[in-house]
Design an enzyme around this catalytic site. Sequence first.
Site, PDB file in Angstrom:
ATOM      1  N   HIS A  13      -2.618   6.906   3.537  1.00 14.40           N
ATOM      2  CA  HIS A  13      -1.181   7.055   3.778  1.00 14.40           C
ATOM      3  C   HIS A  13      -0.720   8.386   3.181  1.00 14.40           C
ATOM      4  CE1 HIS A  13      -1.234   3.071   5.167  1.00 14.40           C
ATOM      5  NE2 HIS A  13      -0.551   2.436   4.254  1.00 14.40           N
ATOM      6  N   CYS A  52       0.810  -1.224   0.000  1.00 13.48           N
ATOM      7  CA  CYS A  52       0.000   0.000   0.000  1.00 13.48           C
ATOM      8  C   CYS A  52       0.843   1.273   0.000  1.00 13.48           C
ATOM      9  CB  CYS A  52      -0.966  -0.001   1.187  1.00 13.48           C
ATOM     10  SG  CYS A  52      -0.196  -0.323   2.776  1.00 13.48           S
TER      11      CYS A  52
END
Lengths: 372, 372, 372, 372
Positions: B259, B157
């Site tokens: 993120h 990710c």
Amino acid sequence: MQHPANPIPVGILGATGTVGQRFITLLSAHPWFVIHKLGASPRSAGKTYKNAVNWKQSTPIPHAVREIIVQECKAELFAECKVIFSGLDADAAGDVEQAFRAAELAVFSNAKNYRRDPHVPLIVPLVNPSHLSIIPQQQSLCSPPLKKGFIVTNANCSTTGYIIPLAALEKSFGPIEAVLVTTMQAISGAGYPGVASLDILDNIIPHISGEEEKIEWETLKILGGVAEDDQGVKSFDMHSKHPLRVSAACNRVPVIDGHTECVSVRFARRPPPSPQQVREAMVAFTPDATALGCPSSPRHAISVHEEPDRPQPRLDRYYQDGAGVSVGRVRQCPVLDIKFVVLANNVSIGAATSSIINAEVAVLKNVIQVDE
Amino acid sequence: MQHPANPIPVGILGATGTVGQRFITLLSAHPWFVIHKLGASPRSAGKTYKNAVNWKQSTPIPHAVREIIVQECKAELFAECKVIFSGLDADAAGDVEQAFRAAELAVFSNAKNYRRDPHVPLIVPLVNPSHLSIIPQQQSLCSPPLKKGFIVTNANCSTTGYIIPLAALEKSFGPIEAVLVTTMQAISGAGYPGVASLDILDNIIPHISGEEEKIEWETLKILGGVAEDDQGVKSFDMHSKHPLRVSAACNRVPVIDGHTECVSVRFARRPPPSPQQVREAMVAFTPDATALGCPSSPRHAISVHEEPDRPQPRLDRYYQDGAGVSVGRVRQCPVLDIKFVVLANNVSIGAATSSIINAEVAVLKNVIQVDE
Amino acid sequence: MQHPANPIPVGILGATGTVGQRFITLLSAHPWFVIHKLGASPRSAGKTYKNAVNWKQSTPIPHAVREIIVQECKAELFAECKVIFSGLDADAAGDVEQAFRAAELAVFSNAKNYRRDPHVPLIVPLVNPSHLSIIPQQQSLCSPPLKKGFIVTNANCSTTGYIIPLAALEKSFGPIEAVLVTTMQAISGAGYPGVASLDILDNIIPHISGEEEKIEWETLKILGGVAEDDQGVKSFDMHSKHPLRVSAACNRVPVIDGHTECVSVRFARRPPPSPQQVREAMVAFTPDATALGCPSSPRHAISVHEEPDRPQPRLDRYYQDGAGVSVGRVRQCPVLDIKFVVLANNVSIGAATSSIINAEVAVLKNVIQVDE
Amino acid sequence: MQHPANPIPVGILGATGTVGQRFITLLSAHPWFVIHKLGASPRSAGKTYKNAVNWKQSTPIPHAVREIIVQECKAELFAECKVIFSGLDADAAGDVEQAFRAAELAVFSNAKNYRRDPHVPLIVPLVNPSHLSIIPQQQSLCSPPLKKGFIVTNANCSTTGYIIPLAALEKSFGPIEAVLVTTMQAISGAGYPGVASLDILDNIIPHISGEEEKIEWETLKILGGVAEDDQGVKSFDMHSKHPLRVSAACNRVPVIDGHTECVSVRFARRPPPSPQQVREAMVAFTPDATALGCPSSPRHAISVHEEPDRPQPRLDRYYQDGAGVSVGRVRQCPVLDIKFVVLANNVSIGAATSSIINAEVAVLKNVIQVDE
């Protein structure tokens, strides 16, 4: 370089603010300094401190200051103070600190206003207390020239944290050529009310106004030396003999206290030191302020962690009562030379503690005459 | 390259886990794929999905799957599925995914196990769907050789988020020489229960096990090409013609989803592009998957913010339903060339959405035969 | 009671604030209402909405409003609006809403100013839309008497959440005698910037100014009926036939959206209903607004959870797009009769959604003439 | 009732866990007790403490225990310990504590296992240390009868906080008839890893398994007396002379340390005391443990706040080093008589500190013979 014989009366400007509250908490148990006067805005003046303040510390208001009557920030009201600590906001600090200096008071300021003044030292006490040597020149250039008044500033909280290990590295391995730092800064760095909760809960703000410029500029002034020309005129050399490039990316994170910073450095020296050499240099680093015997200076300036997941703000921000910094994850950087993480308590060494140690150094070096 | 005429039955492995729940949420409204089978551990097998799962999404369990009986992850039970999505944990994924491939099933995996396999493509769908070209070789090397079975993985990710703007930059300005990335990663990236609340409330953890190595390695595989030697043997060239150095520093932060990554890049090309050129290149970037018409591919891959304080996870993680990324603060880097901030939804484009778009590309390119 | 044939132009006051942003988000996809005018402070007037607003929603500013020029909140500028939604702060709402009413505009207000006015209905749309019957009297008492202008208010966000299940209980089991409610309220309830992050991260604030009084008073007005004396003068009876004692304890918690409330009730009826009867009554509860066919009214007003650890704000606040409420943990109370937990989305049903459904009811009941 | 002349060797069971770490932190600076032995699971046994523990406190591991070799929890290894503090989990505590008692050791346990034992006192040290009087009977009923061994438990952390002000109220105003308490409990109450961050960030969990039953039951045992029948057989009277109904609603909130509880009480006495009388009674309350001179007992048990927004966990949890509790918002309750908020540090007075004060009381009352 002896410890002072008598209690030293001090004044605190901006006493009701976040930094002021921290000054009060720290100074209430100080071995030399005694809180004598508290200054704040006209709105607070005339009230007892306990009524004027919206106290936000996790320890109660120290008894010794609860009933002190808050004053306006006028220099004549603080004449007996040997040391003035300023936690004023930038919009007030410019005029007030200048007026206090003109009144022959020794001002140790946490505000940003005079950091870039070419005659005001910008001192991280664990790094460059030698910059106090500019003070006579600062005094002589005032009009009229001053005998005792001066201003000393400390650095921005995010500069302070990461510059301590950088100083340790330059001391052991010579000049650094480049630094790239990404900060994750605590909300307390923005004061009160500061960051709105709706902006930071479950969130990151990847921007702090003016912060990156401060880090990039202050680093050069602090790590650079004091040059002297043929006429004996001193100036800050801004690390000019070995140009140092600094790139900062600043973020606000949902942490209460403690700035975490990811740092990559490139050394001038080839080959660069190994991670293990870097760790050892940091552990061995003893600041001048500690060597001098400053009571608020940490016994160990840098704690180097071996555990892979440290430092962490919640676990490490009280290291040495917040006066030391914690480093971890020292490893090679595939782009520059070495990378590591540093954690510094922004409200302690990043703010009030720095001002206090700066004043302690000034006392021990007789920059302030306390026993006259 | 036509849209499929009939619904395509799909299976989901690890259906009760965090990634599995996300697959279910996304696929329950998919225009082509229909959830046909759900696989999980023997502990869950035999139960209805609604009884087997500890559902943690903010939308309810889709009605269509509530009563599906969960199966063990055995390939023979999934034989009618044209596509298998794997949200299995790494400890189970290795054997299970291999067995499913051997059973001639097309596996799109979010697990890390086969990412470094020299014959398995590691695909960020907005970047390198062309790597699907390795699949015939992957099939021919299996024993016995396969006709329809294969494994495609998507990236970690934290790699996925920042590699999309890097791809845009390389497309416009040629090779990047160096990248330094500092991540601030959401807790959902660690699955459930994942990060203990005592470890992350009012805290940062400056370490995620194995994460930095993944970013540094995967970047090379994804941004590199597929080389072919004289015998027609294909291999991933790992960006070898223009060596690229990547340095990652990974942090866990108290953010639920999204993120945030601070990136500095150095281009091979001198002079490097200006910040404005970089912004324009990112805005103009159209991924192949979007051009192909993949229904889950974002119309705009990269949103470039002009506001100084964006992107922020809480405000920007749902951009293009989490399939696009948001970039902001594009500016010069005093150490490398350009720095910026990127925000990517780790549970969408950083995980399940990537697998789904990869499968969509495979359908549109006839790598999967759906209408036979 | 037919759906309107033509789009209904609406104006939003306080359009740049937190509630205003929510009105815009909800109304941008409304089947009847079309945003026609936006009002804000003189500071914002004259700017396009996208330049005037500090947008804090997780979906982008709807395209249809980005370029609308913000107006000052002057009634003559909103003359063509059939409905006015007010998200004004209390310090502005008093005068502005009165002026708009005097200009024959239909004002649906989220502000507290007129909630206690004896001729202004205080309506939680899933509970007491029948209170609209006071409007002719409100109009007749204005000077000069009005034909079309009126003010309808919705309740405080913390009242709204818990009063919906209370209404369901009174409908099934007759009067409630006593309620004790402890709230855990989200930060978004305080607007922006609202709660300082230093006050709420890793913290609870056990006090919200004026909130407990609002809950204790508003509950009586909403659950009570409209009495009519011999002269046909109407008044709110404040639940006076069956006096109801309400005790509220309000807390601010570090949750972004969604107020959680722990409720204990005592019924007049002896023996009181069992927990199972209470659950069934809540599930069966169909608000009049839903029965009428209001497009924003939730199909199911109350979701009753069987799982022991629900409702939770992060998982349940989007139930029915935030227009429904979630109840869980229905069980006996050793001190009163029954206790349970209720979760309501304070920015949806607790604020803008309530105003919108109130306006929908007013349209369907012809309190507003939209098709003239 | 004299202070002990010599250091008292103590052992800590469950030394590597959350409560164990807290015992170590507190005992490392204790004036009487010296940490002599540390017990943990077989997995940890044989390692130095610093290697066995995953230390999560914000102060470093005390030097005195870093190199202590952790033992298995076998009574024969702890024979020289005059006091055993148990921070064991419930699944281990049952057998181990019984074995230690059988080996004539004095066990002060934080575990729940023996709290409901009719011969084991359940003691909140600021409330009912007199319940130590049951110990001879506990010893005589063991087989074989014991001379020195016994078990004393302290209460659940959420019971402990609110029962201290309740005890103050009963002391001044006589029996309480009903209490309704809603808790907002810190994550540290669940131990480590405890609550998953995905479950609590931006969230409330309105349920803690078994917690409400513990509060409702433990309150009766603690506030009740010790009855004695004609044969001199003692038993806990469970507040039976004045039946007390307790209703608890427990919530987990995103706070690290410090349980906040909203309490409403109804007194037997009519008219009930006024809020001002309640405040005065709480301020005046001096626990027996403090009167006895226990070194860990707070000088002031209850701090009563006048500010409307206190107590708050982040600001008040360190009151009296976490050994005192903070009360605020004392006001009338429209349903019962009086309502207020109480804040108690769940890891201090709510856990380890209670065990320690209990042991101090036992020493001062010669229930433990330390100077033989």
